[in-house]
Design an enzyme around this catalytic site. Structure first.
Site, PDB file in Angstrom:
ATOM      1  N   LYS A 164      -2.139   5.740 -12.138  1.00 26.18           N
ATOM      2  CA  LYS A 164      -0.705   5.996 -11.986  1.00 26.18           C
ATOM      3  C   LYS A 164      -0.266   7.119 -12.929  1.00 26.18           C
ATOM      4  O   LYS A 164      -0.895   7.329 -13.965  1.00 26.18           O
ATOM      5  CB  LYS A 164       0.095   4.731 -12.345  1.00 26.18           C
ATOM      6  CG  LYS A 164      -0.001   3.597 -11.352  1.00 26.18           C
ATOM      7  CD  LYS A 164       0.853   2.419 -11.807  1.00 26.18           C
ATOM      8  CE  LYS A 164       0.747   1.250 -10.846  1.00 26.18           C
ATOM      9  NZ  LYS A 164       1.356   1.501  -9.527  1.00 26.18           N
TER      10      LYS A 164
ATOM     11  N   ARG B 228      -3.068  -6.832  -3.429  1.00 28.29           N
ATOM     12  CA  ARG B 228      -3.479  -7.458  -2.171  1.00 28.29           C
ATOM     13  C   ARG B 228      -4.940  -7.884  -2.228  1.00 28.29           C
ATOM     14  O   ARG B 228      -5.340  -8.837  -1.547  1.00 28.29           O
ATOM     15  CB  ARG B 228      -3.194  -6.506  -1.001  1.00 28.29           C
ATOM     16  CG  ARG B 228      -3.952  -5.231  -1.025  1.00 28.29           C
ATOM     17  CD  ARG B 228      -3.326  -4.152  -0.167  1.00 28.29           C
ATOM     18  NE  ARG B 228      -2.160  -3.532  -0.788  1.00 28.29           N
ATOM     19  CZ  ARG B 228      -1.428  -2.558  -0.243  1.00 28.29           C
ATOM     20  NH1 ARG B 228      -1.744  -2.087   0.946  1.00 28.29           N
ATOM     21  NH2 ARG B 228      -0.398  -2.052  -0.862  1.00 28.29           N
TER      22      ARG B 228
HETATM   23  N1  BES Z   1       2.128  -3.100  -8.902  1.00 27.05           N
HETATM   24  C1  BES Z   1       2.273  -2.079  -7.945  1.00 27.05           C
HETATM   25  C2  BES Z   1       3.589  -2.151  -7.176  1.00 27.05           C
HETATM   26  C3  BES Z   1       4.852  -1.965  -7.979  1.00 27.05           C
HETATM   27  C4  BES Z   1       5.509  -0.761  -7.938  1.00 27.05           C
HETATM   28  C5  BES Z   1       5.405  -2.995  -8.690  1.00 27.05           C
HETATM   29  C6  BES Z   1       6.678  -0.586  -8.635  1.00 27.05           C
HETATM   30  C7  BES Z   1       6.570  -2.826  -9.374  1.00 27.05           C
HETATM   31  C8  BES Z   1       7.218  -1.624  -9.349  1.00 27.05           C
HETATM   32  C9  BES Z   1       1.142  -2.141  -6.932  1.00 27.05           C
HETATM   33  O1  BES Z   1      -0.055  -2.623  -7.411  1.00 27.05           O
HETATM   34  C10 BES Z   1       0.907  -0.746  -6.469  1.00 27.05           C
HETATM   35  O2  BES Z   1       0.494   0.041  -7.271  1.00 27.05           O
HETATM   36  N2  BES Z   1       1.179  -0.484  -5.193  1.00 27.05           N
HETATM   37  C11 BES Z   1       1.015   0.811  -4.646  1.00 27.05           C
HETATM   38  C12 BES Z   1       0.330   0.663  -3.327  1.00 27.05           C
HETATM   39  C13 BES Z   1      -0.129   1.963  -2.735  1.00 27.05           C
HETATM   40  C14 BES Z   1      -1.259   2.529  -3.553  1.00 27.05           C
HETATM   41  C15 BES Z   1      -0.558   1.714  -1.329  1.00 27.05           C
HETATM   42  C16 BES Z   1       2.389   1.436  -4.494  1.00 27.05           C
HETATM   43  O3  BES Z   1       3.335   0.714  -4.166  1.00 27.05           O
HETATM   44  O4  BES Z   1       2.519   2.623  -4.744  1.00 27.05           O
HETATM   45 MN    MN Z   2      -1.259  -1.103  -8.280  1.00 29.57          MN
END
Ligand code: BES
Ligand code: MN
Ligand code: ZN
Length: 504
Positions: free
Chosen positions: A282, A356
């Protein structure tokens, strides 16, 4: 915080601060709408004490405005706090909960350590009003400044609920006691979510769950890497393998005597104690927030605490998959193929779609343990925030009856969830060339494709999925709750479980 319930005439209550709610009875007439604030408690002495204030227009009726009066005439209370709660027409336990929270958070910084709430008239009844006040007050009392060395203990010591003569004391007492259990459990969850990842690793999260279970008499089993691998949880392990911190599979069981064999409710939580994204790392900006990526798991632990204390006659098993998601020489890489516990193969397109993966095995494991109905909670996708913003969390359901139970739960909890679709078309978006499915589904409908991924692992078991990514952490203070961890889903989970109690 102590809770007291008394039957008394509000004017006679000796307290640091008496609290009364005001409602706007004015009807909307276009431009000429005139507020008509009136107290929501029928008491001549209190009404008299605020008569001048109301005449002056200083009490508006507008939601959550407050006026504090010293030495109110004709009352034994040292102060009177009037909290406006909006339109009389739309006044429910939802507004009352916020109004009670607002009262507490108004008094807290003034170091007023005890207060007494007058019970307003609510169409759903006095018990519902007592419940809302106690839930609102307990949630309001918690501040997240745990590690500030200048932290002052502003906490309220005692709240009193003042019931009018003639109310059913025993029923009210039970409503108040149960509300306290639920709110303290929500706060327990908020405390966990608030912890930074160095102070709450998967191991420590499991220890906290174990201690909670010991204190309320729940069975708790904690499993580490060997057991996770032995169970062939290839999806869960693929996330955990990249971290030096060991993962934990937490299984909490509530099996009360006299509960029917079925249903067995399965509560599954995402417990990522920190989500860097893994190799699909990230951006630095805002990454610190990913300590709250265990909020779904923490909601389950809090809900199980409440369930153990409220003792509904229904079996519940909760599973929390706790892990970090880290980049390292041992971390999984985009393109890797993993075999989940169910036997399904997964092409990992993005290591940041880790929630997931851990839930896939958590959900499947719940089925092997005999769960007949499943509900999961997870901070799963940024996409759910794009879809619904911060006001509503997302709920997905493959079964209308389970969803109906959930809407009944929402009616009681006052939490806001919005149903999202699960049409087969979205499933096509996660088909893989090399494996059964991929862990991402492209740019559009990201919250839905994430849910479709989970659906692959619940098969025909009735299931609900709660995506709380936008609601588990609040960026702004509200008058009734501090910014930070919200504890969303705990109250609805508890009510959902209660809705399956024998005979309901
Ligand atoms: N933990 C994150 C989702 C999240 C985003 C939680 C903002 C709280 C605030 C999750 O694991 C994630 O990183 N999801 C990705 C999925 C994508 C790579 C398909 C996302 O939402 O960007
Ligand atoms: Mn994630
Ligand atoms: Zn995550």
């Amino acid at each position: 915080m102590n809770t007291k319930l008394i039957t008394a005439n509000p004017a006679e209550v000796e307290t640091e601060c008496l609290i009364a709610f005001a409602l706007d009875h004015g009807e909307d007439h276009g431009e000429n709408k005139k507020p008509e604030p009136r107290l929501a408690v029928k008491d001549p002495a209190v009404e008299k004490a605020v008569a001048d204030l109301i005449a002056s227009g200083e009490i508006s009726g507008k939601p959550f405005e407050t006026v504090l009066l010293h030495r109110p005439q004709g009352l034994k209370a040292k102060r009177l706090l009037v909290v406006s709660c909006g339109k009389a027409r739309s006044f429910t336990h939802v507004e009352l909960r916020k109004g009670a929270g607002t009262a507490l958070r108004t008094l807290k910084p003034k170091m007023i350590k005890s207060c007494a709430f007058t019970l307003p008239e609510l169409s759903s009844g006095a018990e519902d009003a007592g419940r809302a006040i106690v839930e609102g007050a307990f949630v309001a009392d918690l501040d997240p400044d745990t590690y500030r060395s200048d932290r002052k203990d502003y906490s309220t010591q005692e709240i009193t609920v003042v019931a009018p003569a003639g109310s059913d004391q025993a029923k009210l007492q039970s409503a108040v006691d149960r509300a306290r259990i639920i709110a303290e459990s929500q706060n327990f969850t908020r405390g966990l979510v608030n912890e930074p990842s160095n102070r709450l690793t998967p191991t420590m999260l499991a220890d906290r769950a174990q201690k909670m279970c010991d204190s309320v008499g729940l069975k708790c089993e904690i499993m580490g890497p060997d057991k996770i691998k032995a169970l062939k949880m290839g999806a869960f392990w693929s996330v955990a393998q990249g971290s030096d911190e060991e993962p934990r599979l937490i299984v909490m069981r509530y099996e009360p005597q006299g509960a029917p064999e079925k249903p067995v409710l399965g509560l599954i939580g995402k417990g990522i104690t920190f989500d860097t994204g893994g190799i699909s790392i990230k951006p630095a900006e805002g990454m610190e927030k990913m300590k709250y990526d265990m909020a779904g798991g923490a909601a389950m632990i809090g809900a199980m605490r409440a369930i153990a204390l409220l003792k509904p006659k229904v079996k519940v098993i909760s599973i929390v998959c706790a892990s970090e998601n880290m980049p390292s020489g041992k971390a999984q890489k985009p393109g890797d193929v993993q075999i989940a516990m169910s036997g399904k193969s997964i092409e990992v397109i993005n290591t940041d779609a880790e929630g997931r993966l851990v839930l896939a095995d958590g959900l499947h494991y719940a089925r092997t343990l005999g769960c007949t109905h499943l509900i999961d909670a997870a901070t799963l996708t940024g996409a759910v925030v794009v879809a619904l913003g911060y006001a509503n969390a997302g709920v997905f359901a493959n079964d209308d009856d389970a969803y109906k139970h959930f809407t009944q739960a929402l009616d009681r909890s006052g939490e806001k969830f919005w149903r999202m679709p699960l049409d087969a078309e979205y499933g096509d978006m996660i088909r893989s060339n090399i494996a059964d499915i991929m862990n991402t589904g492209g740019r559009w409908g990201g919250a839905i494709t994430a849910a479709m991924f989970l659906k692959e692992f619940v098969e025909d078991t009735p299931w609900l999925h709660l995506d709380i990514a936008g609601t588990a952490w609040m960026e702004e203070n509200k008058s009734w709750i501090a910014k930070g961890p919200s504890g969303i889903a705990v109250r609805s989970l508890v009510e959902w479980v209660k809705s399956y109690e024998a005979g309901k």
